[in-house]
Motif scaffolding. Structure first.
Motif, mmCIF file in Angstrom:
data_model
loop_
_atom_site.group_PDB
_atom_site.id
_atom_site.type_symbol
_atom_site.label_atom_id
_atom_site.label_comp_id
_atom_site.label_asym_id
_atom_site.label_seq_id
_atom_site.Cartn_x
_atom_site.Cartn_y
_atom_site.Cartn_z
ATOM 1 N N GLY A 124 0.780 -1.234 0.000
ATOM 2 C CA GLY A 124 0.000 0.000 0.000
ATOM 3 C C GLY A 124 0.811 1.282 0.000
ATOM 4 N N ASP A 125 2.151 1.187 0.031
ATOM 5 C CA ASP A 125 2.968 2.395 -0.049
ATOM 6 C C ASP A 125 2.869 2.966 -1.460
ATOM 7 O OD1 ASP A 125 3.920 2.160 2.586
ATOM 8 O OD2 ASP A 125 5.495 0.776 1.944
ATOM 9 N N ALA A 126 2.668 4.275 -1.555
ATOM 10 C CA ALA A 126 2.473 4.901 -2.864
ATOM 11 C C ALA A 126 3.432 6.078 -3.049
ATOM 12 C CB ALA A 126 1.037 5.365 -3.018
ATOM 13 N N LYS A 127 3.880 6.223 -4.274
ATOM 14 C CA LYS A 127 4.733 7.348 -4.672
ATOM 15 C C LYS A 127 4.236 7.837 -6.028
ATOM 16 C CE LYS A 127 8.138 6.832 -1.547
ATOM 17 N NZ LYS A 127 8.853 7.780 -0.784
ATOM 18 N N SER A 128 4.489 9.112 -6.304
ATOM 19 C CA SER A 128 4.078 9.696 -7.572
ATOM 20 C C SER A 128 5.206 10.572 -8.096
ATOM 21 C CB SER A 128 2.807 10.528 -7.366
ATOM 22 O OG SER A 128 2.331 11.008 -8.586
ATOM 23 N N GLN A 129 5.379 10.562 -9.418
ATOM 24 C CA GLN A 129 6.391 11.407 -10.060
ATOM 25 C C GLN A 129 5.843 11.934 -11.365
ATOM 26 O OE1 GLN A 129 10.546 10.401 -10.828
ATOM 27 N NE2 GLN A 129 10.431 8.911 -9.158
ATOM 28 N N SER A 130 6.221 13.151 -11.698
ATOM 29 C CA SER A 130 5.901 13.708 -13.010
ATOM 30 C C SER A 130 7.159 13.653 -13.857
ATOM 31 C CB SER A 130 5.427 15.149 -12.882
ATOM 32 O OG SER A 130 4.195 15.188 -12.210
ATOM 33 N N VAL A 131 7.006 13.251 -15.107
ATOM 34 C CA VAL A 131 8.144 13.167 -16.028
ATOM 35 C C VAL A 131 7.758 13.741 -17.375
ATOM 36 C CG1 VAL A 131 9.143 11.119 -14.930
ATOM 37 C CG2 VAL A 131 7.563 10.842 -16.823
ATOM 38 N N THR A 132 8.748 14.245 -18.059
ATOM 39 C CA THR A 132 8.569 14.665 -19.442
ATOM 40 C C THR A 132 9.375 13.709 -20.302
ATOM 41 O OG1 THR A 132 8.274 16.960 -18.793
ATOM 42 C CG2 THR A 132 8.856 16.543 -21.099
ATOM 43 N N VAL A 133 8.695 13.042 -21.213
ATOM 44 C CA VAL A 133 9.316 12.053 -22.084
ATOM 45 C C VAL A 133 9.524 12.678 -23.457
ATOM 46 C CG1 VAL A 133 8.959 9.824 -23.208
ATOM 47 C CG2 VAL A 133 8.264 10.135 -20.836
ATOM 48 N N GLY A 134 10.664 12.401 -24.041
ATOM 49 C CA GLY A 134 10.991 12.908 -25.377
ATOM 50 C C GLY A 134 12.396 13.480 -25.375
ATOM 51 N N GLY A 135 13.084 13.329 -26.479
ATOM 52 C CA GLY A 135 14.428 13.879 -26.589
ATOM 53 C C GLY A 135 15.469 13.106 -25.804
ATOM 54 N N GLY A 136 15.322 11.800 -25.697
ATOM 55 C CA GLY A 136 16.284 10.981 -24.977
ATOM 56 C C GLY A 136 15.581 10.121 -23.957
ATOM 57 N N SER A 137 16.349 9.335 -23.263
ATOM 58 C CA SER A 137 15.797 8.411 -22.282
ATOM 59 C C SER A 137 15.650 9.102 -20.925
ATOM 60 C CB SER A 137 16.715 7.194 -22.146
ATOM 61 O OG SER A 137 16.158 6.279 -21.238
ATOM 62 N N LYS A 138 14.543 8.843 -20.263
ATOM 63 C CA LYS A 138 14.256 9.397 -18.930
ATOM 64 C C LYS A 138 14.102 8.217 -17.966
ATOM 65 C CE LYS A 138 12.760 12.281 -15.786
ATOM 66 N NZ LYS A 138 13.616 13.180 -15.112
ATOM 67 N N THR A 139 14.707 8.327 -16.784
ATOM 68 C CA THR A 139 14.572 7.301 -15.757
ATOM 69 C C THR A 139 13.841 7.872 -14.556
ATOM 70 O OG1 THR A 139 16.615 6.211 -16.455
ATOM 71 C CG2 THR A 139 15.815 5.692 -14.246
ATOM 72 N N ALA A 140 12.814 7.184 -14.116
ATOM 73 C CA ALA A 140 12.089 7.550 -12.899
ATOM 74 C C ALA A 140 12.337 6.462 -11.864
ATOM 75 C CB ALA A 140 10.597 7.692 -13.193
ATOM 76 N N SER A 141 12.948 6.843 -10.747
ATOM 77 C CA SER A 141 13.264 5.887 -9.687
ATOM 78 C C SER A 141 12.289 6.070 -8.530
ATOM 79 C CB SER A 141 14.684 6.111 -9.170
ATOM 80 O OG SER A 141 15.627 5.845 -10.178
ATOM 81 N N PHE A 142 11.791 4.938 -8.040
ATOM 82 C CA PHE A 142 10.865 4.945 -6.914
ATOM 83 C C PHE A 142 11.479 4.127 -5.785
ATOM 84 C CE2 PHE A 142 8.351 5.689 -10.661
ATOM 85 C CZ PHE A 142 7.405 6.623 -10.270
ATOM 86 N N ARG A 143 11.622 4.773 -4.613
ATOM 87 C CA ARG A 143 12.127 4.078 -3.419
ATOM 88 C C ARG A 143 11.033 4.101 -2.369
ATOM 89 N NH1 ARG A 143 17.902 3.038 -2.420
ATOM 90 N NH2 ARG A 143 18.868 3.367 -4.422
ATOM 91 N N PHE A 144 10.717 2.931 -1.853
ATOM 92 C CA PHE A 144 9.648 2.795 -0.865
ATOM 93 C C PHE A 144 10.211 2.395 0.489
ATOM 94 C CE2 PHE A 144 7.810 2.014 -5.013
ATOM 95 C CZ PHE A 144 6.669 2.785 -4.981
#
Length: 144
Positions: A124-144
């Motif tokens: 039930g642990d939740a995290k949220s991130q906003s990302v802009t995709v385009g122009g290369g690779s984007k990494t979104a890391s989530f630590r709980f």
């Protein structure tokens, strides 16, 4: 052995070594590709999750740069985490992709744009991130 014969042997040996090196490189690429789990989805939106085991983890991490979005899941202590519910919504709030991450790494092919990623563990642990995709690779890391 004459110098002409030595030159011919040396030239043939170089060709044989080059052929072996090319074959080894092709084998390594095929082996890395075979270590990847199966892709899901089709068209502009598709994904693959995995990274369990060293071969699969290495293949997934090597492929991260080739995809617009990579997701990484871990516990606060750094241990990898799987079985995470992921919901990706576009800038307008409309759902773009929902998946259950079967491994700590997910590669996502998704059109360029701004997205909100909601990730929820089975506990039930939740995290949220906003990302802009385009122009290369984007990494979104989530630590709980």
């Amino acid at each position: 052995m004459s110098s002409v014969q030595a030159f011919i042997v040396s030239k043939n040996l170089r060709r044989a070594l080059l052929a072996c090196a090319c074959a080894a490189g092709a084998f390594g690429a095929a082996q890395a590709q075979s270590a990847m789990p199966q892709w899901k989805g089709e068209g502009a939106v598709r994904y693959v999750c995995g990274g369990i085991g060293s071969d699969e983890s290495n293949a997934m991490r090597a492929a991260m740069k080739d995809h617009p979005l990579a997701l990484l899941f871990a516990r606060a202590d750094g241990a990898y985490l799987a079985d995470v519910q992921v919901d990706i919504k576009g800038a307008d709030g409309a759902p773009s992709l929902a998946l259950r991450a079967s491994g700590p790494v997910c590669l996502v092919d998704i059109p360029a744009g701004r997205y909100t990623i909601d990730a929820t563990t089975t506990g039930g642990d939740a995290k949220s991130q906003s990302v802009t995709v385009g122009g290369g690779s984007k990494t979104a890391s989530f630590r709980f």
